[in-house]
Design a protein around this motif. Structure first.
Motif, PDB file in Angstrom:
ATOM      1  N   LYS A 145       0.776  -1.292  -0.076  1.00 46.75           N
ATOM      2  CA  LYS A 145      -0.010  -0.136   0.012  1.00 46.75           C
ATOM      3  C   LYS A 145       0.744   1.202  -0.007  1.00 46.75           C
ATOM      4  O   LYS A 145       0.333   2.512   0.028  1.00 46.75           O
ATOM      5  N   ASN A 146       2.120   1.141  -0.137  1.00 47.83           N
ATOM      6  CA  ASN A 146       3.172   2.302   0.012  1.00 47.83           C
ATOM      7  C   ASN A 146       3.152   2.799  -1.380  1.00 47.83           C
ATOM      8  O   ASN A 146       3.829   2.116  -2.265  1.00 47.83           O
ATOM      9  N   TRP A 147       3.021   4.095  -1.490  1.00 47.71           N
ATOM     10  CA  TRP A 147       3.441   4.783  -2.403  1.00 47.71           C
ATOM     11  C   TRP A 147       4.797   4.837  -3.004  1.00 47.71           C
ATOM     12  O   TRP A 147       5.420   5.059  -4.007  1.00 47.71           O
ATOM     13  N   GLY A 148       5.669   5.013  -1.897  1.00 48.29           N
ATOM     14  CA  GLY A 148       7.151   5.120  -2.084  1.00 48.29           C
ATOM     15  C   GLY A 148       7.824   6.474  -1.691  1.00 48.29           C
ATOM     16  O   GLY A 148       7.452   7.436  -2.286  1.00 48.29           O
ATOM     17  N   ALA A 155     -10.621  12.877  10.323  1.00 48.78           N
ATOM     18  CA  ALA A 155     -11.387  12.922  11.454  1.00 48.78           C
ATOM     19  C   ALA A 155     -11.211  14.205  12.402  1.00 48.78           C
ATOM     20  O   ALA A 155     -11.687  14.554  13.254  1.00 48.78           O
ATOM     21  N   ASN A 156     -10.138  15.049  12.041  1.00 49.63           N
ATOM     22  CA  ASN A 156      -9.734  16.114  12.408  1.00 49.63           C
ATOM     23  C   ASN A 156      -9.972  17.234  11.404  1.00 49.63           C
ATOM     24  O   ASN A 156      -9.503  18.605  11.562  1.00 49.63           O
ATOM     25  N   GLY A 157     -10.930  17.184  10.500  1.00 49.96           N
ATOM     26  CA  GLY A 157     -11.436  18.041   9.490  1.00 49.96           C
ATOM     27  C   GLY A 157     -10.524  18.427   8.397  1.00 49.96           C
ATOM     28  O   GLY A 157     -10.742  19.641   7.996  1.00 49.96           O
ATOM     29  N   VAL A 158      -9.516  17.737   8.249  1.00 45.27           N
ATOM     30  CA  VAL A 158      -8.703  18.106   7.056  1.00 45.27           C
ATOM     31  C   VAL A 158      -9.084  17.506   5.795  1.00 45.27           C
ATOM     32  O   VAL A 158      -8.923  16.214   5.681  1.00 45.27           O
ATOM     33  N   PRO A 159      -9.310  18.389   4.681  1.00 44.42           N
ATOM     34  CA  PRO A 159      -9.471  17.449   3.284  1.00 44.42           C
ATOM     35  C   PRO A 159      -8.381  16.569   2.734  1.00 44.42           C
ATOM     36  O   PRO A 159      -7.183  17.082   3.037  1.00 44.42           O
ATOM     37  N   SER A 160      -8.804  15.405   2.410  1.00 47.65           N
ATOM     38  CA  SER A 160      -7.728  14.730   2.073  1.00 47.65           C
ATOM     39  C   SER A 160      -7.943  13.789   0.759  1.00 47.65           C
ATOM     40  O   SER A 160      -8.902  13.635   0.440  1.00 47.65           O
ATOM     41  N   LEU A 161      -6.479  13.334   0.186  1.00 49.67           N
ATOM     42  CA  LEU A 161      -6.606  12.642  -1.053  1.00 49.67           C
ATOM     43  C   LEU A 161      -6.064  11.364  -0.510  1.00 49.67           C
ATOM     44  O   LEU A 161      -4.724  11.220  -0.559  1.00 49.67           O
ATOM     45  N   GLY A 162      -6.580  10.242  -0.768  1.00 48.68           N
ATOM     46  CA  GLY A 162      -6.005   8.914  -0.545  1.00 48.68           C
ATOM     47  C   GLY A 162      -5.638   8.248  -1.798  1.00 48.68           C
ATOM     48  O   GLY A 162      -6.205   8.248  -2.754  1.00 48.68           O
ATOM     49  N   LEU A 163      -4.519   7.497  -1.829  1.00 48.62           N
ATOM     50  CA  LEU A 163      -4.036   6.847  -2.982  1.00 48.62           C
ATOM     51  C   LEU A 163      -4.194   5.256  -2.735  1.00 48.62           C
ATOM     52  O   LEU A 163      -3.732   4.716  -1.810  1.00 48.62           O
ATOM     53  N   PHE A 164      -5.137   4.892  -3.554  1.00 44.25           N
ATOM     54  CA  PHE A 164      -5.726   3.567  -3.456  1.00 44.25           C
ATOM     55  C   PHE A 164      -5.224   2.662  -4.689  1.00 44.25           C
ATOM     56  O   PHE A 164      -5.902   2.902  -5.660  1.00 44.25           O
ATOM     57  N   GLY A 165      -4.226   1.966  -4.573  1.00 41.61           N
ATOM     58  CA  GLY A 165      -3.686   1.175  -5.620  1.00 41.61           C
ATOM     59  C   GLY A 165      -3.991  -0.392  -5.514  1.00 41.61           C
ATOM     60  O   GLY A 165      -4.075  -0.913  -6.470  1.00 41.61           O
ATOM     61  N   VAL A 166      -4.113  -0.853  -4.354  1.00 48.38           N
ATOM     62  CA  VAL A 166      -4.349  -2.003  -3.996  1.00 48.38           C
ATOM     63  C   VAL A 166      -5.491  -2.383  -3.171  1.00 48.38           C
ATOM     64  O   VAL A 166      -5.848  -3.457  -2.864  1.00 48.38           O
ATOM     65  N   LEU A 204      -7.845   8.584  -5.170  1.00 46.20           N
ATOM     66  CA  LEU A 204      -7.167   8.578  -6.502  1.00 46.20           C
ATOM     67  C   LEU A 204      -6.991   6.811  -6.600  1.00 46.20           C
ATOM     68  O   LEU A 204      -6.046   6.521  -5.902  1.00 46.20           O
ATOM     69  N   VAL A 205      -7.410   6.396  -7.598  1.00 46.23           N
ATOM     70  CA  VAL A 205      -7.284   4.768  -7.717  1.00 46.23           C
ATOM     71  C   VAL A 205      -6.644   4.651  -8.890  1.00 46.23           C
ATOM     72  O   VAL A 205      -6.433   5.371  -9.831  1.00 46.23           O
ATOM     73  N   GLY A 206      -5.499   3.521  -8.741  1.00 47.15           N
ATOM     74  CA  GLY A 206      -4.702   2.900  -9.813  1.00 47.15           C
ATOM     75  C   GLY A 206      -4.677   1.604  -9.870  1.00 47.15           C
ATOM     76  O   GLY A 206      -5.019   0.807  -9.043  1.00 47.15           O
ATOM     77  N   GLU A 207      -4.273   1.001 -10.768  1.00 49.11           N
ATOM     78  CA  GLU A 207      -4.079  -0.388 -10.794  1.00 49.11           C
ATOM     79  C   GLU A 207      -2.757  -0.778 -10.230  1.00 49.11           C
ATOM     80  O   GLU A 207      -1.757  -1.113 -11.246  1.00 49.11           O
ATOM     81  N   GLY A 208      -2.474  -0.761  -8.923  1.00 49.65           N
ATOM     82  CA  GLY A 208      -1.251  -0.879  -8.280  1.00 49.65           C
ATOM     83  C   GLY A 208      -0.729   0.576  -7.922  1.00 49.65           C
ATOM     84  O   GLY A 208      -0.983   1.575  -8.582  1.00 49.65           O
ATOM     85  N   MET A 209       0.114   0.690  -6.788  1.00 48.36           N
ATOM     86  CA  MET A 209       0.475   1.844  -6.374  1.00 48.36           C
ATOM     87  C   MET A 209       1.464   2.564  -7.429  1.00 48.36           C
ATOM     88  O   MET A 209       1.617   3.708  -7.612  1.00 48.36           O
ATOM     89  N   SER A 210       2.215   1.498  -8.077  1.00 51.65           N
ATOM     90  CA  SER A 210       3.024   2.068  -9.005  1.00 51.65           C
ATOM     91  C   SER A 210       2.576   2.758 -10.500  1.00 51.65           C
ATOM     92  O   SER A 210       3.017   3.573 -11.234  1.00 51.65           O
ATOM     93  N   ALA A 211       1.363   2.471 -10.213  1.00 53.03           N
ATOM     94  CA  ALA A 211       0.474   3.114 -11.588  1.00 53.03           C
ATOM     95  C   ALA A 211      -0.027   4.699 -11.219  1.00 53.03           C
ATOM     96  O   ALA A 211      -0.230   5.250 -12.234  1.00 53.03           O
ATOM     97  N   HIS A 256       0.851   8.150 -10.543  1.00 48.47           N
ATOM     98  CA  HIS A 256       2.151   8.987 -10.871  1.00 48.47           C
ATOM     99  C   HIS A 256       2.037  10.525 -10.326  1.00 48.47           C
ATOM    100  O   HIS A 256       0.812  10.690  -9.831  1.00 48.47           O
ATOM    101  N   VAL A 257       2.794  11.045 -10.245  1.00 46.28           N
ATOM    102  CA  VAL A 257       3.147  12.338  -9.414  1.00 46.28           C
ATOM    103  C   VAL A 257       2.123  13.298 -10.152  1.00 46.28           C
ATOM    104  O   VAL A 257       1.661  14.057  -9.595  1.00 46.28           O
ATOM    105  N   ASP A 258       2.241  13.106 -11.595  1.00 46.99           N
ATOM    106  CA  ASP A 258       1.480  14.097 -12.074  1.00 46.99           C
ATOM    107  C   ASP A 258      -0.077  13.804 -12.161  1.00 46.99           C
ATOM    108  O   ASP A 258      -0.995  14.839 -12.169  1.00 46.99           O
ATOM    109  N   ASP A 259      -0.337  12.746 -12.042  1.00 45.84           N
ATOM    110  CA  ASP A 259      -1.879  12.066 -11.498  1.00 45.84           C
ATOM    111  C   ASP A 259      -2.303  12.881 -10.297  1.00 45.84           C
ATOM    112  O   ASP A 259      -3.615  13.273 -10.257  1.00 45.84           O
ATOM    113  N   VAL A 260      -1.529  12.950  -9.344  1.00 43.53           N
ATOM    114  CA  VAL A 260      -1.740  13.215  -8.012  1.00 43.53           C
ATOM    115  C   VAL A 260      -1.785  14.925  -8.102  1.00 43.53           C
ATOM    116  O   VAL A 260      -2.774  15.478  -7.641  1.00 43.53           O
ATOM    117  N   LEU A 261      -1.188  15.497  -8.684  1.00 42.34           N
ATOM    118  CA  LEU A 261      -1.222  16.964  -8.707  1.00 42.34           C
ATOM    119  C   LEU A 261      -2.396  17.414  -9.436  1.00 42.34           C
ATOM    120  O   LEU A 261      -2.988  18.279  -9.050  1.00 42.34           O
TER     121      LEU A 261
END
Length: 344
Positions: free
Chosen positions: A210-213, A292-303, A316-323, A325-330
């Motif tokens: 589950k680690n983006w790296g 839970a502390n009121g902070v808007p968040s983006l989770g990276l869900f590859g697996v 943000l969903v991908g076919e594996g965490m390696s899929a 990319h930084v540009d996708d997150v931005l």
């Protein structure tokens, strides 16, 4: 609906939290509070696994009477034996429960083991999911639920269904977390000199898959820092090496607005999150603590399936965490109008 004991007195209540993760416990917070409100003195005790960090997560909750760690069958990744593994250790634990004279137990689990332990501990009112015939035989309340079979994670939906079945709530309740005032004051002081726009990175994970790296986190951090956004790296002691790698991969002239906090205190991490306007990163405890502390968040869900319990949590969903990319997150962060990004 669960009933008070004879005479209308509110019972001394123990709540069993079965799940292992910090985020799992955070999801249960509104339902644990509802139980405590209906218990003796407006308080309840919580029995939880050490890996859920219940002592720390619940440190600012004024409804907690006692946290009882149940160290049974730790995660395989911990490579150790639990303090309560084995027949005699179990008996000693049950004797300790019996000595506390609880009158009611809420079991957030479909495991019959907990209901049987409650019987042996002399707890007369026993309330649980009732997934199996054996468990239903031991429980005293008949409002059972069915296992969740819908999309996504099952833990929050099952906890919600259980709480509704017993009249604790009318529908799903978005979790919110309490934080110790001293921790909040220290976090505000530590980040006072940082730019007003601050993004937290959830760099920890209970599973390597589950680690983006660190390299991707470092690339993203550099981009945000170039735009004048401070970055706060959050994780536990196990993430110290990853945080160090991210810092070292960040251009030296940008490191002044980069804070790495990889320490053991959940309250410290939650307080730092309160000083941030956005959080992103791995599917782990910090991500759940952020919303839970009121902070808007983006989770990276590859697996893992995306979480959908809180409107502040986006995916943000991908076919594996390696899929992913930084540009996708931005790009996704811009769509969500993440504070400070490109002047937003």
């Amino acid at each position: 609906m669960s009933k008070p004991l004879e005479g209308g007195l509110r019972p001394r209540t123990l709540v069993v939290h079965h799940r292992s993760g910090i985020g799992d416990l955070v999801w249960h917070l509104p339902y644990l509070r509802a139980i405590a409100e209906r218990s003796a003195g407006g308080k309840a005790s919580v029995m939880a696994r050490p890996s859920s960090r219940a002592v720390d997560v619940l440190a600012a909750e004024n409804w907690v009477d006692e946290v009882i760690e149940y160290d049974h069958r730790p995660r395989k990744s911990e490579h150790r034996k639990g303090r309560h593994d084995g027949f005699f250790a179990q008996l000693a634990f049950i004797r300790a429960l019996r000595a506390r004279r609880y009158e009611r137990i809420f079991i957030f689990s479909g495991r019959a083991r907990y209901a049987l332990m409650a019987v042996l501990a002399g707890i007369p009112q026993r309330i649980g999911f009732g997934f199996t015939a054996l468990e239903r035989l031991i429980l005293t309340e008949q409002a059972f639920i069915q296992p969740y079979t819908g999309p996504g994670n099952w833990v929050f939906p099952e906890a919600t269904a259980f709480s509704i079945a017993h009249g604790l709530v009318d529908g799903p309740v978005v979790p919110r977390m309490a934080v110790l005032p001293d921790a909040l004051a220290q976090a505000e002081k530590d980040l006072r000199a940082f730019p007003p726009h601050r993004h937290a990175f959830s760099i920890g994970t209970s599973e390597a898959r589950k680690n983006w790296g660190a390299p991707r986190f470092a690339e993203l951090a550099a981009h945000l820092l170039e735009e004048g956004i401070a970055v706060v790296l959050l994780g536990g002691p196990a993430e110290a090496d990853a945080a160090r790698a991210i810092v070292e991969a960040t251009p030296s002239h940008l490191r002044g607005n980069l804070l790495a906090s990889t320490q053991a205190s959940i309250q410290r991490s939650a307080a730092l999150l309160r000083q941030c306007q956005f959080c992103l990163g791995n599917d782990t405890g910090v991500l759940n603590m952020a919303v839970a502390n009121g902070v808007p968040s983006l989770g990276l869900f590859g697996v893992t399936p995306p979480l959908a319990h809180d409107p502040l949590l986006h995916a943000l969903v991908g076919e594996g965490m390696s899929a992913i990319h930084v540009d996708d997150v931005l790009r996704r962060m811009r769509e969500l109008h993440a504070p400070g990004l490109n002047g937003v």
